[in-house]
Design an enzyme around this catalytic site. Structure first.
Site, mmCIF file in Angstrom:
data_model
loop_
_atom_site.group_PDB
_atom_site.id
_atom_site.type_symbol
_atom_site.label_atom_id
_atom_site.label_comp_id
_atom_site.label_asym_id
_atom_site.label_seq_id
_atom_site.Cartn_x
_atom_site.Cartn_y
_atom_site.Cartn_z
ATOM 1 N N VAL A 35 0.772 -1.216 0.044
ATOM 2 C CA VAL A 35 0.058 -0.201 -0.020
ATOM 3 C C VAL A 35 1.048 1.343 -0.058
ATOM 4 O O VAL A 35 0.580 2.084 -0.619
ATOM 5 C CB VAL A 35 -0.888 0.168 1.435
ATOM 6 C CG1 VAL A 35 -1.699 1.233 1.327
ATOM 7 C CG2 VAL A 35 -2.022 -1.108 1.233
ATOM 8 N N CYS A 36 1.981 1.257 0.605
ATOM 9 C CA CYS A 36 2.546 2.345 0.914
ATOM 10 C C CYS A 36 3.155 3.109 -0.408
ATOM 11 O O CYS A 36 3.091 4.235 -0.309
ATOM 12 C CB CYS A 36 3.778 1.852 1.865
ATOM 13 S SG CYS A 36 3.656 0.787 3.149
ATOM 14 N N PRO A 37 3.671 2.335 -1.342
ATOM 15 C CA PRO A 37 4.077 3.257 -2.469
ATOM 16 C C PRO A 37 3.095 3.883 -3.184
ATOM 17 O O PRO A 37 3.104 4.947 -3.719
ATOM 18 C CB PRO A 37 4.801 2.235 -3.416
ATOM 19 C CG PRO A 37 4.456 0.707 -2.739
ATOM 20 C CD PRO A 37 3.903 0.787 -1.507
ATOM 21 N N GLU B 234 0.435 5.304 -1.604
ATOM 22 C CA GLU B 234 0.123 6.327 -0.782
ATOM 23 C C GLU B 234 1.312 7.278 -0.804
ATOM 24 O O GLU B 234 0.939 8.666 -0.837
ATOM 25 C CB GLU B 234 0.167 5.920 0.957
ATOM 26 C CG GLU B 234 -0.930 5.224 1.058
ATOM 27 C CD GLU B 234 -1.119 4.880 2.611
ATOM 28 O OE1 GLU B 234 -0.031 4.255 3.255
ATOM 29 O OE2 GLU B 234 -2.204 5.157 3.218
ATOM 30 N N LEU B 235 2.566 7.032 -0.959
ATOM 31 C CA LEU B 235 3.803 7.724 -1.168
ATOM 32 C C LEU B 235 3.713 8.550 -2.380
ATOM 33 O O LEU B 235 4.169 9.805 -2.600
ATOM 34 C CB LEU B 235 4.844 6.967 -0.931
ATOM 35 C CG LEU B 235 5.150 6.575 0.503
ATOM 36 C CD1 LEU B 235 6.318 5.621 0.557
ATOM 37 C CD2 LEU B 235 5.512 7.902 1.313
#
Lengths: 188, 188, 188, 188, 188, 188, 188, 188, 188, 188
Positions: free
Chosen positions: I47-49, I51-52
């Site tokens: 998910v992180c990428p 969101e980033l």
């Protein structure tokens, strides 16, 4: 250290004394004089008035010896006055009664019956340095003896005033005393 | 609770008594009888022998009243025997002397002068239930009075044996006693 | 650190010594000289007088070596004097007896039998710096040997006065001593 | 309670003894017999071998008296063996040496010099109940005396075997002993 | 913080070194130079001499690198000398042996086997700031390798003397080193 | 007890290993086999890959010896995989990498640099009983040597498999070992 | 929880009531009935008798409402009787007076002036479950109002007997009450 | 000390008062004047508005007596305003309402029902020195009486302004007061 | 006080930012500007990428608003760089990534999952005084929304810059705001 | 563990809901369904009604998603009803309002401003297991956005219902999701 030889603790209590307005007594008032604290359980009771009356009959003598007398119970000074006003025996007494309804004096001298809120029947003789020299407590129902109290106070005063002398058993004013010395060791 | 009304604590001490081999005395031996514990500072000293002699002169009476007597100091039973062997006054005494060189009794009764290792001049009357009913302590140099002790023991025995009666001040055997009641409240 | 090598703790005790009035001895009095503290259980008992007599026979020698001697039990100085007055063996002894009825010395030197209030049969040699150098304790019923005590004190004095020398086992005055050195390591 | 009269604490240590493989000794091995624990500071040093040699010369006698001997230092059993192998004096000794490099024994007997990790020069005699009866410690540089040790062990054995008898000062096997009794009190 | 990067704690120990009198070594003596503390369990044992011999063969090299070497066990300096005197292998060694019979060093470096009083087989390299840079411990029975120790000390010295350079695995004197930089991140 | 001889503490960590899905490793997985825990500071850095590569070159040998290998840093298993995917050196390695981003393993083995959240460069060899037998830590910038690690593991395995044998310094597979015995004491 | 809604704590006190012998009152005697505890500072004082007289004039009404009344001060029951015997105002009162010379009740209800040993001028209404429902305290010199007390007790009884009804401000017996409901919210 | 005679604790609360913007009230604002803190459980409820209305009808009189009035509940000042805007009864009131949604005042005066977050129905009269002189709490459902509150405030003001005078029970402005004196003791 | 309104705690972390060498960021660097701390669980995850990347698309706008952005995970700055070098999505991002492998930031902001060593998906907006004004956390698997973040930051900046104005729900730049006043109370 | 992932703590609160009598809501009522706890500072204030109105416009949608909504402030249910009765905006709302005047809920969710007795503007989404999955808090003056709340709840429900799927940033119903797998590591 036990109680004999200990110094009295601070206190302030309101006193009733015949012919005077209520007034406060504290440890400062006791300093510099001999004093008797005479505890009893409660105003308006049974043994107490006979003991107080007996003490009253020796009050003149005690005053001559320079000894203040304080009767103490956990009643208030109001109650002390009321007792004085209504009891023939108590009404004659000239020494002050301290109101110890906050239990400070009884606790200081170790005579408070914690569960009951009443003081034991204890007598304490305090010297001019505030040091307790003589004490006595009797159980409920056994009256004390003011005559014997006077005898012991005289002996304590004699010993204080005559360093190097001691008073033998049942010593009475005027009797012989002893002067401890190495030679006497093991000879009595 | 103060000392009056408290029960004596456990102890065991070796006793010397004239004409007997050394023997142990414990709290169990005291149970069921009246007893006097008579503390004094040290063997071979000055006031003590006069007090012990005075007590000795009332010993027969105390025994008639069913009261055991124990003299106690922080000396050993060996020392007690030696004193008894060498002192005329002490040699006549018939009651036992307890050796409290471990300080247990003096501490139990609150009369140990901690720094000095000596006992105060304290007298304690214990009833058959092991409860302390009367106590007295005098300072160094002031002798006690066995006559007064007997008077107080008689009063305590009278009160124990006559429920509902109390002994007024300076009461002597045969004098009147009081029966507390509601009607007497505030009337004495 | 164990007891050997520790410094004696503060104390004050009243002493009895033949031909003198009672006097106080404290750790300050011990400083600067060799001293022996010779504990024994109780005055008027059995092994003790033979040990004290044995010590007495070596007292002149010990004084010549500059060694003070203090006999100590938990008896009072009054009791010590009484024993001295009544016992032939003890009556001859010239060194002071310390009254340790408050147990301070016996506790300081670790020889108090807590439950009994008596001291063990312990000997302690203290050097002029107040440091304990030699000690010995024997059980109840086993007497010490003053001759051996003198031997050990001589050895300790020799070692103090001759830095770099040590005294072998069972060394007697005049015998050979050893000078430790690297070369001797593993060669004895 | 002091050390005299106390019971030895648990321990296990590895021992070297001439002619045997290494073996463990524990408090269980000591039970039921008299034992001497003979502490010394370190292998390969100066006073120690003379003391150990002196002890060795009394070993046959001690064994006849039923007494086990344990030499103890904070060295390992390996070091003890090496010393034995290389020193003439030590090489002759037949009693076991305990390796106390973990300081358990020295601490148990109160002879560990904490900062240094070495034991004081202390001797302890333990009876068959594991109770310490005799002890002695001397400072650095002062050798003990095995002869005196034997004398004291004999006395302790005599007292144990003859209840009611005690050994006076400097008592030697065959000399008179004393039987304490009431009559003797104050008579010695 | 773990042990790597921590500073050595204060200590003082007595050392034996061939051809010198006993002398003390403390943390102050270590300051300003590289040092190796080489712990082993006990004098006169098995693996240890081979390890110490191996270390001895690299001692000249270590000295050339400016590195002090201290062999340490919980034996005394007396024992170290005796071992040196009697063992061919040990007798050749020129570096000092520290007597750690009080366990201070073994505890400081975390290698004391508490129950046993022996040190683990641990090596610690300390830089001139007193900071531990390299350590190694092997179990009982596994000998260390002085060659590898020298390799790691060289690498640590190289890193200290060449800021910005690091030594790769199994680096040997003269091999390539690495200079960390942002560009290298993730590229090795 | 120090770290050598202690048992590893419980842990669970997620592992990345080439060719496998992520999987968990715990102390239970380690039981019954020899294992190496090889800590390094961080993925994508400098000395570490050379050390890991060096270890990788000895991995086949270690597996033949029955030794599991775990590389550990405080990076996640995601990061381990990413490093493996992008670095030639790391991409070749076959042993698992444990993600210790919660610091449990680094703290358990005492190699966490608390302020930094990174592990020291520490190696730990654990035997089939979970007991740590060998350890080594080097400072930042000094690479370890897998060859020496293998040597020490072989020695530890030899000692475990041959009770009564020990391996001398710098021992290599096939060299002589020693059998400790009483006779050898002081002879090496 | 505050005092309103709390349950009264255990107590036992000796009571004086006109025409009866002394008797004990405890929390058990209070259970199952409404009760008023009416504290005042001391017997034989000033405001108190007017308040007690005022209360006395409402006593018949309170009894009709089933409410027990207890006057309480830190005086003894002896003092209460003496006051009753000697004061016209007090002599007419029929409700019991509790002797709280041990301060238990005053402390339980939070009205003890600790330093003084006297109670505040506090009134507490206790319901048949022993729960305090109404309380009031006035300072020294301000008398309470028995009429208002009766009004509040009636309201509390009404609310207890008519669930769902509440009494508005200054409600008097017979006035309207309110029945809370959702519809009334925000409508008054 | 109980609550009567204690000084109010620090507080700051936001007030709503008809015709004014919100403003803060603190203990500093209360100093120097008489004040009533009138707690009630919640805005928009049932008994409260009748009590507040009753108080409102005596507000002019209280202001004439120099007494500030603060109504307090654990609602916010926003809620107080909304109630004022929507209720006929509350809309007429001129005194300020304090928002005690942080429970500080209710806790300070001991009337917070902790589990419920509501205040008891308590009234406290504070004198110009910030000392609480009169208090009253009634249970849920029982309304207070502003008339009686005014009566007690007048009495407290009279006592403060006329030292040496006290107000008897149910005293009303203009009635007789009492002057305590020694002669009155036991006469009322 | 809760987290909103609290001041950020001290920290120092090493940052990676595209095109720059590694550098340190501390609380001092954050002072005086608006800042967003954007936590995510781990580099190289799922998910992180997204969101980033979403945040990256709003970075220009945030910079125009004077807002610094810090992405934070418990990975090192080495790992951050490696991710940036190998991921297309991450490689485009211009804001700095902080290495929080020592868990200081995650713990400070209360988003550390203690057992896992990973941070929650939390966003914190800090004003120029270092006070947290807005926060949001979503569970594993739920992505945040940078658009909404920008909306809330604009509102917070508007409120800071326009005292006396507040932004209603779902307020967008340019919409109406509200000015709280007494008259509005209860009118919305 | 932080707040995300924690389970809600027990509570009971009285609720007001349009068209219903007051009723209690507890943690048990919340179990088994999705719920939103929507905190706001106080009834009758400014931003709150716009936020509550915004939430009200999404209430039908939330109910369709099976989500309960609870508005919570530290006002009472009485106040909630009064607000509902007098405000047009609030009067339209159909979801329940909880009275948290005892601060239990605000404290449980960490949004109580302790000094002020008001709740922060916090939103918490609780799943059917009572676990908090999403939270958000904004400072005073910044309104929330119900549209974004619905978006996040949909994502959380999707993730719960589709194990193995995660929702990327700014995900909207119907958009793509991601399925994490080993192959994706480092590829996004």
């Amino acid at each position: 250290m036990g109680i004999i030889g200990s110094t009295i603790q601070p206190f302030t209590a309101t006193a009733f004394q015949a012919g005077k307005d209520f007034f406060d007594v504290s440890d400062a008032d006791v300093a510099g004089k001999w004093a008797v604290f005479f505890f009893y359980p409660a105003d308006f009771t049974f043994v107490c008035p006979t003991e107080l009356e007996d003490l009253g009959e020796h009050y003149a003598m005690l005053q001559k010896l320079g000894v203040d007398v304080y009767a103490v119970s956990t009643d208030t000074h109001f109650s002390h006055k009321a007792w004085h006003d209504t009891s023939d025996k108590i009404g004659k007494l000239q020494f002050p009664f301290l109101g110890d309804q906050n239990h400070v004096l009884a606790r200081n001298f170790g005579v408070l019956r914690e569960g009951q809120g009443l003081a034991d029947r204890g007598t304490f003789v305090v010297d001019p340095d505030g040091v307790i020299q003589i004490m006595e407590i009797t159980c409920e129902g056994v009256g004390r003896n003011a005559n014997e109290l006077v005898r012991k106070i005289r002996a304590a005063q004699y010993v204080r005033n005559n360093p190097g002398q001691v008073c033998p058993a049942a010593w009475e004013e005027g009797s012989d005393t002893l002067a401890p010395s190495l030679d006497l060791v093991g000879k009595l």
